[in-house]
Write a protein that holds these residues in place. Structure first.
Motif, PDB file in Angstrom:
ATOM      1  N   ILE A  68       1.040  -1.165   0.161  1.00 26.60           N
ATOM      2  CA  ILE A  68      -0.107  -0.039  -0.332  1.00 26.60           C
ATOM      3  C   ILE A  68       0.791   1.342   0.145  1.00 26.60           C
ATOM      4  CG2 ILE A  68      -1.828  -1.075   1.137  1.00 26.60           C
ATOM      5  CD1 ILE A  68      -1.034   0.666   3.652  1.00 26.60           C
ATOM      6  N   ALA A  69       2.157   1.120   0.120  1.00 25.94           N
ATOM      7  CA  ALA A  69       3.023   2.224   0.344  1.00 25.94           C
ATOM      8  C   ALA A  69       3.411   2.943  -0.931  1.00 25.94           C
ATOM      9  CB  ALA A  69       4.364   1.786   1.204  1.00 25.94           C
ATOM     10  N   ASP A  70       3.792   4.176  -1.149  1.00 30.34           N
ATOM     11  CA  ASP A  70       4.389   4.892  -2.196  1.00 30.34           C
ATOM     12  C   ASP A  70       5.752   4.176  -2.467  1.00 30.34           C
ATOM     13  OD1 ASP A  70       2.089   6.448  -2.624  1.00 30.34           O
ATOM     14  OD2 ASP A  70       2.823   7.564  -0.829  1.00 30.34           O
ATOM     15  N   ARG A  71       6.647   4.140  -1.470  1.00 32.24           N
ATOM     16  CA  ARG A  71       7.864   3.479  -1.565  1.00 32.24           C
ATOM     17  C   ARG A  71       8.032   2.601  -0.338  1.00 32.24           C
ATOM     18  NH1 ARG A  71      12.270   7.757  -0.749  1.00 32.24           N
ATOM     19  NH2 ARG A  71      10.673   8.813   0.237  1.00 32.24           N
ATOM     20  N   ALA A  72       9.152   1.657  -0.642  1.00 33.10           N
ATOM     21  CA  ALA A  72       9.446   0.481   0.750  1.00 33.10           C
ATOM     22  C   ALA A  72      10.890   0.565   0.522  1.00 33.10           C
ATOM     23  CB  ALA A  72       8.873  -0.821   0.217  1.00 33.10           C
ATOM     24  N   PHE A  73      11.507   0.735   1.820  1.00 36.45           N
ATOM     25  CA  PHE A  73      13.100   0.240   2.202  1.00 36.45           C
ATOM     26  C   PHE A  73      12.933  -0.997   2.898  1.00 36.45           C
ATOM     27  CE2 PHE A  73      12.585   4.866   1.661  1.00 36.45           C
ATOM     28  CZ  PHE A  73      13.611   5.262   0.849  1.00 36.45           C
ATOM     29  N   ALA A  74      14.012  -1.827   2.633  1.00 38.09           N
ATOM     30  CA  ALA A  74      14.289  -2.978   3.451  1.00 38.09           C
ATOM     31  C   ALA A  74      15.194  -2.576   4.571  1.00 38.09           C
ATOM     32  CB  ALA A  74      14.829  -4.184   2.560  1.00 38.09           C
ATOM     33  N   VAL A  75      15.204  -2.927   5.664  1.00 35.13           N
ATOM     34  CA  VAL A  75      16.195  -2.942   6.692  1.00 35.13           C
ATOM     35  C   VAL A  75      17.104  -4.422   6.633  1.00 35.13           C
ATOM     36  CG1 VAL A  75      16.832  -2.405   9.096  1.00 35.13           C
ATOM     37  CG2 VAL A  75      14.889  -1.455   8.155  1.00 35.13           C
ATOM     38  N   ASP A  76      18.213  -4.326   6.234  1.00 32.83           N
ATOM     39  CA  ASP A  76      18.787  -5.572   6.281  1.00 32.83           C
ATOM     40  C   ASP A  76      20.224  -5.255   6.758  1.00 32.83           C
ATOM     41  OD1 ASP A  76      19.200  -8.393   5.139  1.00 32.83           O
ATOM     42  OD2 ASP A  76      20.571  -7.432   3.875  1.00 32.83           O
ATOM     43  N   GLU A  77      20.670  -6.115   7.597  1.00 38.25           N
ATOM     44  CA  GLU A  77      22.160  -5.979   8.379  1.00 38.25           C
ATOM     45  C   GLU A  77      22.302  -4.616   8.712  1.00 38.25           C
ATOM     46  OE1 GLU A  77      25.020  -7.887   5.836  1.00 38.25           O
ATOM     47  OE2 GLU A  77      24.160  -9.789   6.227  1.00 38.25           O
ATOM     48  N   GLY A  78      21.549  -4.032   9.314  1.00 37.95           N
ATOM     49  CA  GLY A  78      21.415  -2.735   9.742  1.00 37.95           C
ATOM     50  C   GLY A  78      21.533  -1.415   8.740  1.00 37.95           C
ATOM     51  N   ARG A  79      21.418  -2.002   7.644  1.00 39.22           N
ATOM     52  CA  ARG A  79      21.411  -0.752   6.677  1.00 39.22           C
ATOM     53  C   ARG A  79      19.985  -0.675   5.597  1.00 39.22           C
ATOM     54  NH1 ARG A  79      26.346   1.122   5.939  1.00 39.22           N
ATOM     55  NH2 ARG A  79      28.123   0.062   6.748  1.00 39.22           N
TER      56      ARG A  79
ATOM     57  N   CYS B 174      17.964  -0.407   2.534  1.00 36.71           N
ATOM     58  CA  CYS B 174      18.052  -0.775   0.965  1.00 36.71           C
ATOM     59  C   CYS B 174      16.710  -0.509   0.161  1.00 36.71           C
ATOM     60  CB  CYS B 174      18.456  -2.158   0.861  1.00 36.71           C
ATOM     61  SG  CYS B 174      18.727  -2.768  -0.958  1.00 36.71           S
ATOM     62  N   ALA B 175      16.693   0.151  -0.872  1.00 37.32           N
ATOM     63  CA  ALA B 175      15.603   0.705  -1.534  1.00 37.32           C
ATOM     64  C   ALA B 175      15.275  -0.801  -2.388  1.00 37.32           C
ATOM     65  CB  ALA B 175      15.820   1.714  -2.393  1.00 37.32           C
ATOM     66  N   ASP B 176      16.112  -1.515  -2.787  1.00 38.77           N
ATOM     67  CA  ASP B 176      15.843  -2.744  -3.833  1.00 38.77           C
ATOM     68  C   ASP B 176      15.235  -3.742  -2.826  1.00 38.77           C
ATOM     69  OD1 ASP B 176      17.710  -4.513  -6.044  1.00 38.77           O
ATOM     70  OD2 ASP B 176      15.618  -4.315  -5.890  1.00 38.77           O
ATOM     71  N   THR B 177      14.095  -3.703  -2.394  1.00 38.71           N
ATOM     72  CA  THR B 177      13.399  -4.805  -1.532  1.00 38.71           C
ATOM     73  C   THR B 177      13.349  -6.104  -2.207  1.00 38.71           C
ATOM     74  OG1 THR B 177      11.286  -4.188  -2.010  1.00 38.71           O
ATOM     75  CG2 THR B 177      12.290  -3.268  -0.161  1.00 38.71           C
ATOM     76  N   GLU B 178      13.127  -6.037  -3.627  1.00 38.00           N
ATOM     77  CA  GLU B 178      12.662  -7.493  -4.310  1.00 38.00           C
ATOM     78  C   GLU B 178      14.343  -7.871  -4.223  1.00 38.00           C
ATOM     79  OE1 GLU B 178      10.141  -8.575  -5.467  1.00 38.00           O
ATOM     80  OE2 GLU B 178       9.130  -6.866  -4.865  1.00 38.00           O
ATOM     81  N   ALA B 179      15.384  -7.609  -4.116  1.00 44.44           N
ATOM     82  CA  ALA B 179      16.636  -8.178  -3.959  1.00 44.44           C
ATOM     83  C   ALA B 179      16.854  -8.961  -2.798  1.00 44.44           C
ATOM     84  CB  ALA B 179      17.936  -7.200  -4.432  1.00 44.44           C
TER      85      ALA B 179
END
Length: 235
Positions: free
Chosen positions: A214-225, A227-232
């Motif tokens: 439902i969001a306009d954008r999504a970020f993933a939190v991965d190993e403390g950082r 990342c905008a490429d959540t599909e990866a």
């Protein structure tokens, strides 16, 4: 984004670690992003990835080791507790996984509390409560208590409470995580519609791709950082 007005949220170089015995566990590393007024941004990732820690830093509930978070141009990381309390009271709304309604207060009293703290007159409180209960499909339930409501109904009240004082920013931590799938779908649809209609800025923490959708954008939190490429990522 309108360059003449500040971002609803601006984060720069935010880092956080915790002591574990003689070691320090790094939870967030140099996180940076901006959110425009009226935008919905999802923070996704595995359990324990640091999503909720980031939300607590944005609200000023926890303090970072380094970096800054600004709401409407005001730094929550350098602000004293009295000013932080006022900022939360006036400009931030919260939606929790476990609702956090006050069990001894009726639906109307739970919704009235943020308005009372901000000095809103009684007549305006009643009108705003009636307006939002109608929008979330709970008109006529003003006198009900939380234990008389289903989980989905309690979360709808919690959503209404989060936006009743017209905050600049709403922080939602797994808002459908305590609901069954069917109820979660209904609450998610309501959340998406209501935030588009009311124009609030929403930061949404979730481990669900469907909720993040439902969001306009999504970020993933991965190993403390961040990342905008959540599909990866295999979150």
């Amino acid at each position: 984004m309108d360059q003449s007005s500040p971002a609803a949220l601006a984060v720069q170089g935010l880092s956080k670690s915790y002591a574990e015995g003689r070691q320090r566990r790094v939870v967030l590393r140099d996180v940076a992003f901006e959110v425009a007024p009226g935008e919905c941004v999802a923070l996704v990732g595995r359990s324990g990835s640091g999503k909720s820690t980031l939300l607590n830093l944005l609200a000023g509930i926890d303090r970072p080791d380094a970096g800054d978070a600004r709401i409407l141009g005001r730094s929550v990381t350098t602000m004293g507790e009295p000013d932080l309390t006022l900022l939360r009271r006036r400009h931030i709304g919260f939606i929790y996984q476990f609702f956090n309604l006050i069990p001894t207060l009726s639906v109307a009293e739970n919704l009235a509390l943020p308005l009372e703290l901000n000095g809103v007159p009684a007549a305006r409180r009643r009108a705003r409560i009636a307006e939002l209960l109608d929008k979330v499909g709970l008109a006529g339930r003003e006198r009900a208590f939380p234990d008389q409501l289903s989980g989905g109904e309690q979360q709808r009240v919690a959503i209404a409470r989060a936006i009743i004082h017209d905050p600049a920013l709403v922080l939602a931590d797994e808002p459908t995580g305590n609901l069954d799938a069917q109820t979660g779908h209904r609450v998610l649809a309501l959340l998406s519609h209501l935030f588009r209609d009311e124009g609030h800025t929403l930061i949404l923490v979730t481990h669900s791709r469907e909720v993040a959708g439902i969001a306009d954008r999504a970020f993933a939190v991965d190993e403390g950082r961040l990342c905008a490429d959540t599909e990866a990522l295999s979150w």
